[in-house]
Design an enzyme around this catalytic site. Structure first.
Site, PDB file in Angstrom:
ATOM      1  N   GLY A   1      33.273  52.395  -3.357  1.00 46.68           N
ATOM      2  CA  GLY A   1      34.180  53.175  -3.786  1.00 46.68           C
ATOM      3  C   GLY A   1      35.412  52.594  -3.920  1.00 46.68           C
TER       4      GLY A   1
ATOM      5  N   CYS B   1      15.623  46.265  -1.351  1.00 42.81           N
ATOM      6  CA  CYS B   1      14.232  46.288  -1.905  1.00 42.81           C
ATOM      7  C   CYS B   1      13.117  46.326  -1.322  1.00 42.81           C
ATOM      8  CB  CYS B   1      14.313  45.296  -3.114  1.00 42.81           C
ATOM      9  SG  CYS B   1      15.473  44.906  -3.885  1.00 42.81           S
TER      10      CYS B   1
ATOM     11  N   GLY C   1      30.581  54.742  -5.881  1.00 43.29           N
ATOM     12  CA  GLY C   1      31.865  55.604  -6.201  1.00 43.29           C
ATOM     13  C   GLY C   1      32.567  55.643  -5.120  1.00 43.29           C
TER      14      GLY C   1
HETATM   15  C1  LIG Z   1      24.592  50.677 -12.164  1.00 45.28           C
HETATM   16  C2  LIG Z   1      24.703  50.196 -11.055  1.00 45.28           C
HETATM   17  C3  LIG Z   1      23.753  49.111 -10.954  1.00 45.28           C
HETATM   18  C4  LIG Z   1      23.692  48.345  -9.706  1.00 45.28           C
HETATM   19  N1  LIG Z   1      22.933  47.089  -9.662  1.00 45.28           N
HETATM   20  C5  LIG Z   1      22.848  46.304  -8.419  1.00 45.28           C
HETATM   21  C6  LIG Z   1      21.997  45.181  -8.382  1.00 45.28           C
HETATM   22  O1  LIG Z   1      21.432  44.682  -9.386  1.00 45.28           O
HETATM   23  N2  LIG Z   1      22.062  44.445  -7.289  1.00 45.28           N
HETATM   24  C7  LIG Z   1      23.067  44.901  -6.327  1.00 45.28           C
HETATM   25  O2  LIG Z   1      22.881  43.836  -5.167  1.00 45.28           O
HETATM   26  N3  LIG Z   1      23.644  45.881  -6.130  1.00 45.28           N
HETATM   27  C8  LIG Z   1      23.650  46.737  -7.340  1.00 45.28           C
HETATM   28  N4  LIG Z   1      24.415  47.934  -7.326  1.00 45.28           N
HETATM   29  C9  LIG Z   1      25.214  48.183  -6.393  1.00 45.28           C
HETATM   30  C10 LIG Z   1      26.910  47.732  -6.479  1.00 45.28           C
HETATM   31  O3  LIG Z   1      26.805  46.414  -6.414  1.00 45.28           O
HETATM   32  C11 LIG Z   1      27.541  48.080  -5.096  1.00 45.28           C
HETATM   33  O4  LIG Z   1      26.933  47.762  -3.908  1.00 45.28           O
HETATM   34  C12 LIG Z   1      27.456  49.675  -4.909  1.00 45.28           C
HETATM   35  O5  LIG Z   1      27.580  50.515  -6.413  1.00 45.28           O
HETATM   36  C13 LIG Z   1      28.641  50.031  -4.063  1.00 45.28           C
HETATM   37  O6  LIG Z   1      30.088  49.780  -4.797  1.00 45.28           O
HETATM   38  P1  LIG Z   1      30.940  50.878  -5.611  1.00 45.28           P
HETATM   39  O7  LIG Z   1      30.957  52.204  -5.058  1.00 45.28           O
HETATM   40  O8  LIG Z   1      32.152  49.973  -5.999  1.00 45.28           O
HETATM   41  O9  LIG Z   1      30.138  50.901  -7.107  1.00 45.28           O
HETATM   42  C14 LIG Z   1      24.528  48.632  -8.503  1.00 45.28           C
HETATM   43  C15 LIG Z   1      25.314  49.702  -8.719  1.00 45.28           C
HETATM   44  C16 LIG Z   1      25.279  50.250  -9.832  1.00 45.28           C
HETATM   45  C17 LIG Z   1      26.393  51.721  -9.877  1.00 45.28           C
END
Ligand SMILES: Cc1cc2nc3c(=O)[nH]c(=O)nc-3n(C[C@H](O)[C@H](O)[C@H](O)COP(=O)(O)O)c2cc1C
Length: 316
Positions: free
Chosen positions: A255, A141, A228
């Site tokens: 992902g 952030c 993803g």
């Molecule tokens: C819709 C959405 C909301 C997310 N909100 C947060 C959040 O509030 N805090 C945080 O640290 N990461 C947040 N993330 C990041 C995920 O926790 C993660 O680090 C990221 O999506 C990569 O993993 P993935 O490819 O398995 O989704 C968010 C991701 C998505 C898609």
């Protein structure tokens, strides 16, 4: 302790992992922001089976997030600019934590702020909340006192927020790193020296998409976070770099859709993994991933997941 006979041990491998002073029954967690506050997914997923539930990012005060459109599907992934919408840390404790306390899983509170003081105050509040087992600090952030640069983009800012939170809590402290940096290992080393018990990575990769007919960005916020399968090789590369640099446990994220994806991270050296976007495709993904990891250990006759963590062979 009574030793299990060899055959039983091979057929029921020990998946427990340790992060700081926290023992998780298995290394599978949900990623923040993709699993609500756990309650939303409870009808589809037996939360008792999960190593941990990481809840939606919490701020000191409630936030309504960004205007729509906030989500856009992209090749092998999605862009989101939800803008960290959430109910605020106090409402979480009063209204969501009592439900989560009923389950035999570790509850990890993910927090973010715009100043170090906001992070510190949240850590203090959460440390007194029964049922919170660890804190994950999202440093992706903008720091309003430093012209909006992300805390996670500079080692000294990342260290400052880590030290601030460390000073307020004895709970295991996980610092979640952003991939939007030149040298992620440098940031990981800085937060380790500042008192982090573990690092988790990666958060989303900043991206953009344009509607060519309207000549407008697809997201109202213009840019968003890519998640993803599209980001998995980047995430794995960064986990590898961080594993080589730090001594604290590394939690792999990015992902992970299947058990084999998760195992890539574990073999590379991640102690645990988080599942994010996969929860939107199939709410039961986390359990399929957990089952598949157990089956892999059985197939390879490993009695403990520790045998697998960091077992990557990089020699030709
Ligand atoms: C819709 C959405 C909301 C997310 N909100 C947060 C959040 O509030 N805090 C945080 O640290 N990461 C947040 N993330 C990041 C995920 O926790 C993660 O680090 C990221 O999506 C990569 O993993 P993935 O490819 O398995 O989704 C968010 C991701 C998505 C898609």
């Amino acid at each position: 302790m009574i030793e299990k006979p060899e055959e039983i041990r091979v057929n029921s491998p020990d998946l427990a992992v340790t992060i700081g002073n926290m023992i998780l029954k298995n290394p599978v967690m949900t990623a923040s922001g993709t699993f609500g506050y756990g309650e939303e997914y409870a009808p589809f997923v037996d939360l008792n089976r999960l190593g941990a539930v990481v809840v939606k990012g919490l701020s000191l005060e409630p936030r309504s997030g960004n205007p729509p459109p906030r989500i856009m599907e992209t090749p092998s992934g999605m862009l989101n600019a939800v803008g960290l919408q959430n109910i605020g840390v106090r409402t979480f404790i009063d209204e969501k934590l009592p439900f989560l306390r009923k389950f035999d899983t570790a509850v990890i509170a993910n927090i973010f702020g715009e100043t170090v003081d906001e992070y510190r105050r949240m850590a203090e509040i959460l440390s007194g909340a029964e049922g919170v087992r660890a804190i994950e600090v999202n440093i992706s952030c903008p720091n309003v006192n430093k012209g909006g640069i992300a805390f996670g983009a500079r080692p000294e800012l990342a260290a400052e927020v880590t030290r601030g939170v460390r000073g307020e809590t004895g709970l295991p402290l996980i610092v979640k790193l952003t991939p939007n940096v030149t040298d992620i290992a440098e940031i990981a080393l800085a937060v380790e020296a500042a008192g982090a018990d573990a690092v988790s990575l990666i958060n989303t990769v900043t991206g953009m998409s344009v509607d060519i007919e309207k000549r407008r960005p697809h997201l109202a916020n213009v840019t968003g976070g890519l998640s993803g399968p599209a980001i998995r090789p980047v995430a794995l590369r960064m986990v590898w770099q961080v594993v080589c640099a730090v001594k604290i446990p590394v939690i792999g994220i990015g992902g992970i859709m299947t058990a084999s994806d998760a195992l890539e991270f574990i073999i590379t050296g991640a102690t645990a993994i988080q599942v994010g976007t996969a929860n939107f495709v199939n709410p039961a993904s986390v359990l399929k991933i957990l089952d598949g990891m157990g089956e892999y250990l059985v197939r390879h006759r490993m009695v403990n997941i520790a045998e697998l963590i960091g077992s990557l062979n990089t020699h030709a």
